[in-house]
Design a protein around this motif. Structure first.
Motif, PDB file in Angstrom:
ATOM      1  N   UNK A  50      -3.126  -0.869   1.092  1.00 17.90           N
ATOM      2  CA  UNK A  50      -2.303  -2.060   1.241  1.00 17.90           C
ATOM      3  C   UNK A  50      -1.345  -1.921   2.423  1.00 17.90           C
ATOM      4  N   UNK A  51      -0.823  -0.719   2.617  1.00 21.55           N
ATOM      5  CA  UNK A  51       0.035  -0.471   3.779  1.00 21.55           C
ATOM      6  C   UNK A  51      -0.733  -0.707   5.073  1.00 21.55           C
ATOM      7  N   UNK A  52      -1.955  -0.235   5.115  1.00 25.23           N
ATOM      8  CA  UNK A  52      -2.797  -0.448   6.288  1.00 25.23           C
ATOM      9  C   UNK A  52      -3.059  -1.937   6.495  1.00 25.23           C
ATOM     10  N   UNK A  53      -3.357  -2.645   5.411  1.00 22.28           N
ATOM     11  CA  UNK A  53      -3.576  -4.093   5.491  1.00 22.28           C
ATOM     12  C   UNK A  53      -2.353  -4.791   6.053  1.00 22.28           C
ATOM     13  N   UNK A  54      -1.186  -4.442   5.535  1.00 23.11           N
ATOM     14  CA  UNK A  54       0.032  -5.072   6.016  1.00 23.11           C
ATOM     15  C   UNK A  54       0.271  -4.815   7.491  1.00 23.11           C
ATOM     16  N   UNK A  58       3.692  -6.983  -1.400  1.00 22.98           N
ATOM     17  CA  UNK A  58       2.561  -7.911  -1.463  1.00 22.98           C
ATOM     18  C   UNK A  58       2.268  -8.388  -0.039  1.00 22.98           C
ATOM     19  N   UNK A  59       1.074  -8.083   0.454  1.00 27.21           N
ATOM     20  CA  UNK A  59       0.779  -8.210   1.886  1.00 27.21           C
ATOM     21  C   UNK A  59       1.125  -9.577   2.488  1.00 27.21           C
ATOM     22  N   UNK A  60       0.757 -10.701   1.876  1.00 28.76           N
ATOM     23  CA  UNK A  60       1.097 -11.984   2.508  1.00 28.76           C
ATOM     24  C   UNK A  60       2.594 -12.176   2.694  1.00 28.76           C
ATOM     25  N   UNK A  61       3.383 -11.765   1.704  1.00 31.24           N
ATOM     26  CA  UNK A  61       4.845 -11.897   1.809  1.00 31.24           C
ATOM     27  C   UNK A  61       5.395 -10.928   2.846  1.00 31.24           C
ATOM     28  N   UNK A  62       4.919  -9.690   2.797  1.00 37.47           N
ATOM     29  CA  UNK A  62       5.391  -8.659   3.716  1.00 37.47           C
ATOM     30  C   UNK A  62       5.066  -9.023   5.160  1.00 37.47           C
ATOM     31  N   UNK A  63       3.846  -9.433   5.410  1.00 35.49           N
ATOM     32  CA  UNK A  63       3.445  -9.801   6.772  1.00 35.49           C
ATOM     33  C   UNK A  63       4.291 -10.965   7.285  1.00 35.49           C
ATOM     34  N   UNK A  77      -3.104  -7.844  -4.795  1.00 32.41           N
ATOM     35  CA  UNK A  77      -2.648  -6.476  -5.032  1.00 32.41           C
ATOM     36  C   UNK A  77      -1.142  -6.375  -4.773  1.00 32.41           C
ATOM     37  N   UNK A  78      -0.412  -5.805  -5.722  1.00 32.92           N
ATOM     38  CA  UNK A  78       1.038  -5.595  -5.656  1.00 32.92           C
ATOM     39  C   UNK A  78       1.830  -6.909  -5.647  1.00 32.92           C
ATOM     40  N   UNK A  79       1.204  -7.983  -6.069  1.00 33.93           N
ATOM     41  CA  UNK A  79       1.900  -9.276  -6.104  1.00 33.93           C
ATOM     42  C   UNK A  79       3.111  -9.225  -7.022  1.00 33.93           C
ATOM     43  N   UNK A  80       2.995  -8.498  -8.119  1.00 35.72           N
ATOM     44  CA  UNK A  80       4.066  -8.438  -9.113  1.00 35.72           C
ATOM     45  C   UNK A  80       4.858  -7.131  -9.034  1.00 35.72           C
ATOM     46  N   UNK A  85      -4.357 -11.453  11.855  1.00 29.09           N
ATOM     47  CA  UNK A  85      -3.315 -11.776  10.861  1.00 29.09           C
ATOM     48  C   UNK A  85      -3.825 -12.713   9.783  1.00 29.09           C
ATOM     49  N   UNK A  86      -4.533 -13.753  10.175  1.00 29.10           N
ATOM     50  CA  UNK A  86      -4.988 -14.732   9.183  1.00 29.10           C
ATOM     51  C   UNK A  86      -5.927 -14.073   8.170  1.00 29.10           C
ATOM     52  N   UNK A  87      -6.819 -13.218   8.666  1.00 28.85           N
ATOM     53  CA  UNK A  87      -7.742 -12.559   7.738  1.00 28.85           C
ATOM     54  C   UNK A  87      -6.987 -11.602   6.821  1.00 28.85           C
ATOM     55  N   UNK A  88      -6.036 -10.847   7.368  1.00 31.01           N
ATOM     56  CA  UNK A  88      -5.262  -9.910   6.551  1.00 31.01           C
ATOM     57  C   UNK A  88      -4.508 -10.649   5.445  1.00 31.01           C
ATOM     58  N   UNK A  89      -3.890 -11.752   5.799  1.00 28.50           N
ATOM     59  CA  UNK A  89      -3.170 -12.540   4.799  1.00 28.50           C
ATOM     60  C   UNK A  89      -4.147 -13.083   3.758  1.00 28.50           C
ATOM     61  N   UNK A  90      -5.289 -13.556   4.220  1.00 32.03           N
ATOM     62  CA  UNK A  90      -6.296 -14.090   3.301  1.00 32.03           C
ATOM     63  C   UNK A  90      -6.783 -13.048   2.310  1.00 32.03           C
TER      64      UNK A  90
END
Length: 223
Positions: free
Chosen positions: A168-172, A208-213, A194-197, A182-187
């Motif tokens: 997830x760190x790599x994704x972010x 949570x990657x979309x929020x973090x990005x 993952x890690x949403x909660x 970026x769009x694909x990573x967020x998607x």
């Protein structure tokens, strides 16, 4: 300068043992009760001593292993030594410090990154993904980011905790530092959730990657 022995260091660490801190650390999987600020103070006093570091690492004491990582010479370890060490580093803090303070500074880092990322042991694979996340930020040339995203999309959802966190760190970092992906990573983050909660303290950014990005890109744009 008087030579410091492993026994002397272990005795000093034992005196710093705090049962309350041990209880807190054990909730995170770290079986020691030594304040890390005090541990760093010991390291600052002892300074770099490779032989002592090796002796401390060979003990079964987690605080001693952490101290070893602070006083060692990262470039002095051979490839096989580091491979053995990562398989011995089961406490999360030891695992993190080994990768961040030692392996990243070692000339075998890239060779180990490639080997570890494909390792069937998820703890070892997590170290490989942590090194990959670092390269995504600092030295992305030569990385196949699309292939990394493919692997993350296929495997992150069901990965064990430490490996999942590293992926997830790599994704972010791909989403934050590489706008073309970026769009694909967020998607991917939105689909996998993952890690949403993940419990996030006030004034901290969710992993949570979309929020973090989105937050890191906002800060960069405002800066």
């Amino acid at each position: 300068m008087t030579e410091t022995t492993v026994a002397q260091v272990l005795a000093e660490l034992a005196e710093l043992e705090d049962p309350r801190m041990r209880r807190v650390n054990e909730k995170r999987g770290d079986d020691h009760g030594v304040n890390l600020t005090r541990l760093r103070a010991i390291a600052k006093r002892i300074r770099t001593q490779q032989e002592l570091a090796v002796g401390l690492w060979e003990t079964d004491d987690t605080a001693a292993k952490l101290l070893a990582l602070l006083i060692c010479r990262p470039k002095a370890f051979g490839r096989d030594e580091l491979d053995t060490m990562v398989r011995q580093a089961r406490a999360p803090k030891v695992h993190d410090w080994l990768v961040n303070y030692v392996v990243r500074k070692n000339p075998h880092a890239e060779e180990l990154r490639l080997a570890w990322t494909a390792d069937p042991d998820p703890e070892v694979a997590a170290a490989g993904w942590a090194l990959t996340a670092d390269r995504v930020v600092k030295n992305p040339e030569g990385l196949d980011l699309d292939a990394l995203l493919d692997a993350i999309e296929a495997d992150m959802k069901d990965a064990p905790d430490r490996l999942q966190w590293a992926m997830n760190t790599c994704l972010g970092h791909i989403g934050i530092h590489h706008p073309e992906h970026r769009a694909r990573a967020i998607g991917i983050g939105e689909r996998l959730r993952v890690l949403e909660d993940y419990p996030t303290p006030p004034n901290c950014t969710s992993p949570f990657a979309p929020v973090w990005i989105a937050e890191m890109v906002r800060r960069h744009n405002e800066g």
